[in-house]
Design an enzyme around this catalytic site. Structure first.
Site, mmCIF file in Angstrom:
data_model
loop_
_atom_site.group_PDB
_atom_site.id
_atom_site.type_symbol
_atom_site.label_atom_id
_atom_site.label_comp_id
_atom_site.label_asym_id
_atom_site.label_seq_id
_atom_site.Cartn_x
_atom_site.Cartn_y
_atom_site.Cartn_z
ATOM 1 N N ASP A 17 0.816 -1.217 0.000
ATOM 2 C CA ASP A 17 0.000 0.000 0.000
ATOM 3 C C ASP A 17 0.846 1.261 0.000
ATOM 4 O O ASP A 17 0.673 2.145 -0.840
ATOM 5 C CB ASP A 17 -0.933 0.012 1.216
ATOM 6 C CG ASP A 17 -2.071 -0.989 1.095
ATOM 7 O OD1 ASP A 17 -1.896 -2.004 0.393
ATOM 8 O OD2 ASP A 17 -3.121 -0.755 1.697
ATOM 9 N N ARG A 97 -0.914 6.076 16.789
ATOM 10 C CA ARG A 97 -1.114 7.043 15.714
ATOM 11 C C ARG A 97 -0.672 8.460 16.065
ATOM 12 O O ARG A 97 -0.087 9.155 15.229
ATOM 13 C CB ARG A 97 -2.571 7.035 15.251
ATOM 14 C CG ARG A 97 -3.060 5.700 14.694
ATOM 15 C CD ARG A 97 -1.999 4.943 13.955
ATOM 16 N NE ARG A 97 -2.495 3.745 13.278
ATOM 17 C CZ ARG A 97 -1.734 2.711 12.995
ATOM 18 N NH1 ARG A 97 -0.467 2.704 13.378
ATOM 19 N NH2 ARG A 97 -2.225 1.665 12.359
ATOM 20 N N ASP A 126 -8.136 5.136 11.613
ATOM 21 C CA ASP A 126 -6.795 5.706 11.567
ATOM 22 C C ASP A 126 -6.718 7.009 10.787
ATOM 23 O O ASP A 126 -5.940 7.899 11.126
ATOM 24 C CB ASP A 126 -5.806 4.692 10.983
ATOM 25 C CG ASP A 126 -5.405 3.634 11.998
ATOM 26 O OD1 ASP A 126 -5.593 3.881 13.208
ATOM 27 O OD2 ASP A 126 -4.920 2.575 11.590
ATOM 28 N N SER A 179 -5.941 -8.280 7.857
ATOM 29 C CA SER A 179 -5.357 -6.949 7.942
ATOM 30 C C SER A 179 -4.790 -6.828 9.344
ATOM 31 O O SER A 179 -5.527 -6.942 10.331
ATOM 32 C CB SER A 179 -6.427 -5.875 7.696
ATOM 33 O OG SER A 179 -5.904 -4.591 7.946
#
Length: 398
Positions: A17, A97, A126, A179
């Site tokens: 990605d 994050r 996110d 994932s």
């Protein structure tokens, strides 16, 4: 596309990605792309990730060890708050994050960049966490979120783009059906059979902790020492926050501790089923909570507990750098001044059980709590206390 964007700082893992995102941003915005790869204790080999970023088109590649900062300035403050989202989730992905966003903004300032970028999708939490943190730290920076902009709709589209532009494809992983997100605090799994909330997780979703059935048949005892609400020593050995979490991950994982299978409510309004492994964090949470029982005044504890939901939502929803979270942290840290002492934990078959606790600031008085004869507490006084407490109930009609 904005023509005033000349340089972008991208959160880069080196996977499919973010490799595609790197090239796509460079081509679409006709700009320089600087990458940041953060070591948050995800136990991945990051050797060569900077070379891959440069080969894919980055003008500069940062690879930074943020493990100690992550544990000290993010995980530990959250642990002092006993933060759990929806009463169960220890916020392993959420708390990482804001640190990544912080470094993105700092590097953007160093590099003279006009934007930061991330690889979060438009369905998840996110994207909110990255962007709210960036807004709080520097609202002048633009944020590029390719999953909300491009026309790619599948991994096949990304693979085709990678092949067209000579981007090396990652070797297929055994857990490719999931994932995953991992850092030193936890590992999360979504997708695959987990999309059906009735399906039991398969063996591929076990990474940090063994299944309880395979855990040792003999319990293991450990002692955790706390200072002002922070774990500072394990079995008498002083450890830094990052070293503490790593050591407890090993111990907890061996005993199958810290597995969670739940359906949660994402901030964007979607229900999501995930499996989380947080072995060390679960031990820390249970031990800290137990030590507070002996050190914290009742009303201080109840006040702090009333704020756990609010604090946890700040972390989960991306408001780490918001004034309300910072204000809550000050109050919580004030309650932790005397949360100092030792907790003895029993680790066994998926459980981390406190079995002993002591503190120089203990509020526990055996002469008050004893069921034996004492000269401190006059039991007859309880009758008046009960009558006063019940006055308001005398006129209450059901």
């Amino acid at each position: 596309m904005s023509k005033d964007i000349k340089k972008v700082v991208l959160a880069y893992s080196g996977g499919l990605d973010t490799s595609v995102i790197l090239k796509w941003i460079a081509l679409t915005y006709n700009c320089e792309v600087v990458t940041l790869t953060a070591d948050l204790g995800q136990e991945e080999d990051l050797d060569g990730v900077d070379a891959k970023a440069l080969a894919t088109g980055a003008s500069r590649a940062y690879v930074e060890d943020l493990r100690e900062e992550f544990a000290r300035d993010f995980i530990y403050p959250m642990m002092r708050a006993n933060a759990v989202y929806e009463g169960r989730y220890l916020l392993g992905t959420s708390i990482a994050r804001p640190l990544i966003a912080k470094r993105l903004v700092e590097i953007a300032h160093q590099e003279g960049a006009q934007a930061v970028a991330h690889g979060a999708t438009g369905k998840g939490n996110d994207q909110v966490r990255f962007e709210l943190a960036a807004m709080a730290l520097d609202p002048r920076l633009k944020v590029i979120a390719p999953w909300r902009e491009w026309n790619f709709r599948s991994r096949t589209d990304l693979t085709n783009f990678a092949q067209e532009h000579g981007i090396p494809l990652p070797v297929a992983a055994s857990r490719k059906q999931y994932s995953m997100d991992r850092n030193m605090l936890h590992c999360s799994f979504e997708g695959g059979e987990l999309e059906d909330p009735w399906s039991e997780p398969l063996e591929g979703s076990y990474l940090m902790a063994v299944p309880m059935e395979k855990a040792p048949d003999t319990p293991e005892y450990i002692e955790l020492e706390y200072l002002n609400g922070d774990a500072v020593a394990l079995n008498g050995e002083q450890l830094s926050p990052a070293a503490m979490i790593k050591a407890l991950n090993t111990l907890g994982g061996k005993h199958g501790i810290g597995r969670l299978d739940m359906v949660e409510n994402r901030f964007v309004g979607i229900k999501s089923r995930g499996v989380y492994e947080t072995p060390g964090g679960t031990i820390l949470y249970n031990a800290h909570r137990d030590l507070e029982g002996i050190c914290l005044d009742r009303e201080s504890m109840h006040l702090r507990d009333s704020l756990i939901t609010r604090y946890s939502e700040c972390v989960y929803n991306g408001f780490w750098f918001a004034p309300e979270r910072e204000a809550l942290q000050k109050l919580i840290d004030e309650t932790q001044r005397n949360v100092t002492g030792t907790v003895r934990m029993k680790l066994y078959k998926g459980h981390a059980v406190p079995v002993g606790r002591k503190s120089p600031y203990s509020l526990y008085r055996m002469d008050l709590a004893t069921f034996e004869e004492d000269e401190v507490y006059n039991q007859a006084d309880a009758a008046g206390f009960i009558r006063l407490q019940g006055l308001r109930l005398l006129g209450y009609k059901k």
